[in-house]
Write a protein that holds these residues in place. Structure first.
Motif: not given
Length: 136
Positions: A1-3, A29-35, A42-53
């Protein structure tokens, strides 16, 4: 969802309610999955760690063990909305939502979407957790 929310530039904040592990582990765990998802899209780095709450205050005694607040949420959703929640995921998520509303975490004019992830078929496995009075 976050991605998906980030990829579409939705500007919609997302808060997950954890049901199993402490907050740092859940968010990791969620951040790793989002990465990994970002890489596939094809959007590497789009999700930042602070986006995952994640709020993991509603895990209770552990995974698959419904807390009193979980049972209250299940009853409220069934009684007032006709929506069945399970005691493992959506029930704990709803318990978190209800508690955060009671604590005033959201403004009166704020729109909130609760994502129901299913699981009502698990309810029979938790029969002993619910008070049951037969009609006959």
């Amino acid at each position: 969802m976050v991605t998906g929310l980030i990829a579409t530039n939705s500007q919609i904040p997302l808060l997950g309610i954890g049901v199993r592990v402490p907050q740092p582990q859940q968010e990791g765990n969620v951040f790793a999955l989002a990465e990994r998802t970002c890489e596939l899209l094809g959007i590497p780095g789009a999700v930042k760690r602070e986006d995952v709450r994640a709020n993991c205050d509603y895990v209770g005694e552990g995974y698959g063990i419904p807390a009193d607040s979980t049972l209250e949420a299940i009853e409220m959703f069934a009684r007032y909305e006709g929506i069945l929640l399970d005691p493992v995921y959506s029930g704990k998520g709803a318990a978190g939502l209800i508690d955060l509303i009671r604590k005033g975490e959201f403004s009166d004019c704020e729109n909130i979407v609760f994502l129901h992830t299913g699981g009502a078929q698990a309810l029979p496995g938790y029969r002993e957790a619910f008070e049951f009075t037969p009609y006959c």
